[in-house]
Design a protein around this motif. Structure first.
Motif, PDB file in Angstrom:
ATOM      1  N   PRO A 101       0.808  -1.232   0.000  1.00  0.00           N
ATOM      2  CA  PRO A 101       0.000   0.000   0.000  1.00  0.00           C
ATOM      3  C   PRO A 101       0.838   1.277   0.000  1.00  0.00           C
ATOM      4  CG  PRO A 101       0.040  -0.970   2.190  1.00  0.00           C
ATOM      5  CD  PRO A 101       0.708  -1.963   1.278  1.00  0.00           C
ATOM      6  N   LEU A 102       2.149   1.166   0.247  1.00  0.00           N
ATOM      7  CA  LEU A 102       3.003   2.352   0.346  1.00  0.00           C
ATOM      8  C   LEU A 102       3.726   2.671  -0.958  1.00  0.00           C
ATOM      9  CD1 LEU A 102       4.601   1.662   3.854  1.00  0.00           C
ATOM     10  CD2 LEU A 102       2.559   2.988   3.309  1.00  0.00           C
ATOM     11  N   ARG A 103       3.517   1.854  -1.990  1.00  0.00           N
ATOM     12  CA  ARG A 103       4.224   2.075  -3.260  1.00  0.00           C
ATOM     13  C   ARG A 103       3.229   2.381  -4.375  1.00  0.00           C
ATOM     14  NH1 ARG A 103       8.654  -2.112  -4.850  1.00  0.00           N
ATOM     15  NH2 ARG A 103       9.331  -0.243  -5.962  1.00  0.00           N
ATOM     16  N   ARG A 104       3.682   3.177  -5.334  1.00  0.00           N
ATOM     17  CA  ARG A 104       2.841   3.455  -6.492  1.00  0.00           C
ATOM     18  C   ARG A 104       2.655   2.174  -7.305  1.00  0.00           C
ATOM     19  NH1 ARG A 104       2.402   9.100  -7.243  1.00  0.00           N
ATOM     20  NH2 ARG A 104       3.996  10.268  -6.088  1.00  0.00           N
ATOM     21  N   GLN A 136      -0.608   6.195  -9.277  1.00  0.00           N
ATOM     22  CA  GLN A 136      -1.475   6.204  -8.104  1.00  0.00           C
ATOM     23  C   GLN A 136      -1.072   5.125  -7.094  1.00  0.00           C
ATOM     24  OE1 GLN A 136      -5.247   5.939 -10.378  1.00  0.00           O
ATOM     25  NE2 GLN A 136      -5.783   7.922  -9.466  1.00  0.00           N
ATOM     26  N   TYR A 137      -1.650   5.260  -5.887  1.00  0.00           N
ATOM     27  CA  TYR A 137      -1.430   4.293  -4.817  1.00  0.00           C
ATOM     28  C   TYR A 137      -2.653   3.372  -4.717  1.00  0.00           C
ATOM     29  CZ  TYR A 137       2.537   7.119  -3.306  1.00  0.00           C
ATOM     30  OH  TYR A 137       3.741   7.774  -3.258  1.00  0.00           O
ATOM     31  N   HIS A 139      -4.772   2.657  -2.410  1.00  0.00           N
ATOM     32  CA  HIS A 139      -5.976   3.152  -1.749  1.00  0.00           C
ATOM     33  C   HIS A 139      -6.801   4.075  -2.638  1.00  0.00           C
ATOM     34  CE1 HIS A 139      -3.284   6.628  -0.984  1.00  0.00           C
ATOM     35  NE2 HIS A 139      -4.418   7.322  -0.968  1.00  0.00           N
ATOM     36  N   GLN A 140      -6.233   4.512  -3.756  1.00  0.00           N
ATOM     37  CA  GLN A 140      -6.939   5.415  -4.656  1.00  0.00           C
ATOM     38  C   GLN A 140      -7.792   4.675  -5.685  1.00  0.00           C
ATOM     39  OE1 GLN A 140      -3.080   7.583  -5.551  1.00  0.00           O
ATOM     40  NE2 GLN A 140      -4.455   9.356  -5.391  1.00  0.00           N
TER      41      GLN A 140
END
Length: 307
Positions: A101-104, A136-137, A139-140
């Motif tokens: 979740p922390l990477r594009r 984007q990440y 969560h988007q």
């Protein structure tokens, strides 16, 4: 030409008194979709993960798992990494658990693949997304969009075999239909063989050319999707179909399969389904049936009959 051939696969786990997979055999041809269906715990996911050499800790294994003619169980760690990056890939059930979740998402798709940014862009468009998702990440994006990213990731190495481990379970029915249509179009476009693991019989009927029904680590029945769902011959297959919800049902209660699947800590002397089967006899409890004429049952049903 077969891209996957599994023959007499047996896997033992620590603490189990019998194999968790017991003599499993199946095949997937180039450009073919094969569904592996059954209740939770029947061994579907373990079968598909074994194709990539992803065995549980302490597992012992016998049999042959051949991808494009090469036995996965005999591969070195280096060859296994090559298999997973180029020849075979898996779409997992929950995309949010598989993506950092922390990477594009662009970094996720191109990790370990120098110079592959252009291909990542082509593949996200092939699965119906705009290239802006690469910036984007997780969560988007919605669950359906993330599953499309997972499909693109699985296609990055140009695999000949795609293993789909219940890839639509967490999605709503509309998104499920979109993902199934997408997988079908990608199969036709790239000629990829698909092994589709699911407990959803309607979904299997919609996507598969052939179906294997699994129960307690054994193949109970196999055949073309059209014939198997129209005329089930194994009492377990018939019971699964009878328990499937239908809008047009007139019965007040949904049919169920009595009892529970057998515990791995108990021996099985006969048919694994005997304790739950309305047709079981003493022969069923004493002697496990062989898979003959595409059904493993001492008292297989005639075409069209339901248990």
């Amino acid at each position: 030409m077969s891209v996957l051939d599994i023959k007499d696969l047996r896997i033992w786990l620590p603490g189990a008194v019998r194999p968790v997979l017991d003599g499993v055999g199946l095949s997937v041809a180039e450009g073919e979709t094969v569904a592996l269906v059954g209740e939770s715990g029947s061994g579907k996911s373990l079968t598909s993960r074994t194709v990539l050499g992803l065995l549980p800790p302490g597992a012992s294994v016998e049999g042959v798992v051949a991808v494009e003619g090469e036995d996965v169980l005999a591969m070195t760690p280096v060859r296994l990494r090559e298999l997973r990056s180029r020849t075979a890939a898996m779409i997992f059930q929950d995309p949010r658990a598989a993506i950092n979740p922390l990477r594009r998402l662009g970094d996720f798709l191109t990790e370990g693949r120098p110079g592959s940014r252009e291909r990542a862009g082509e593949l996200v468009e092939a699965v119906g997304l705009d290239q802006r998702v690469l910036r984007q990440y997780p969560h988007q994006l919605s669950g359906g969009m993330l599953q499309r990213v997972m499909i693109a990731a699985a296609l990055m190495g140009g695999p000949r075999l795609l293993l789909c481990d219940e890839p639509t379970t967490a999605l709503d029915v509309t998104t499920q239909a979109e993902i199934v249509a997408l997988l079908r179009s990608l199969r036709d476009r790239f000629g990829t063989g698909l092994l589709f693991v699911t407990h959803d019989l309607d979904l299997a009927a919609a996507i598969a050319d052939r179906v294997y029904v699994m129960y307690a680590g054994r193949i109970a029945e196999t055949g073309s999707a059209a014939s198997l769902f129209a005329h089930p011959r194994h009492p377990y297959t018939a019971a699964l179909l009878a328990a499937t919800p239908r809008i047009a049902r007139t019965e007040r209660r949904l049919a169920t399969i009595p009892g529970q699947p057998p515990d791995l800590r108990t021996e099985l002397d006969g048919c694994a389904f005997a304790a739950r089967c309305p047709l079981a006899t003493a022969e069923c409890r004493a002697e496990p049936p062989d898979l003959i004429d595409q059904v493993a049952c001492h008292h297989s049903l005639p075409g069209g009959e339901r248990a």
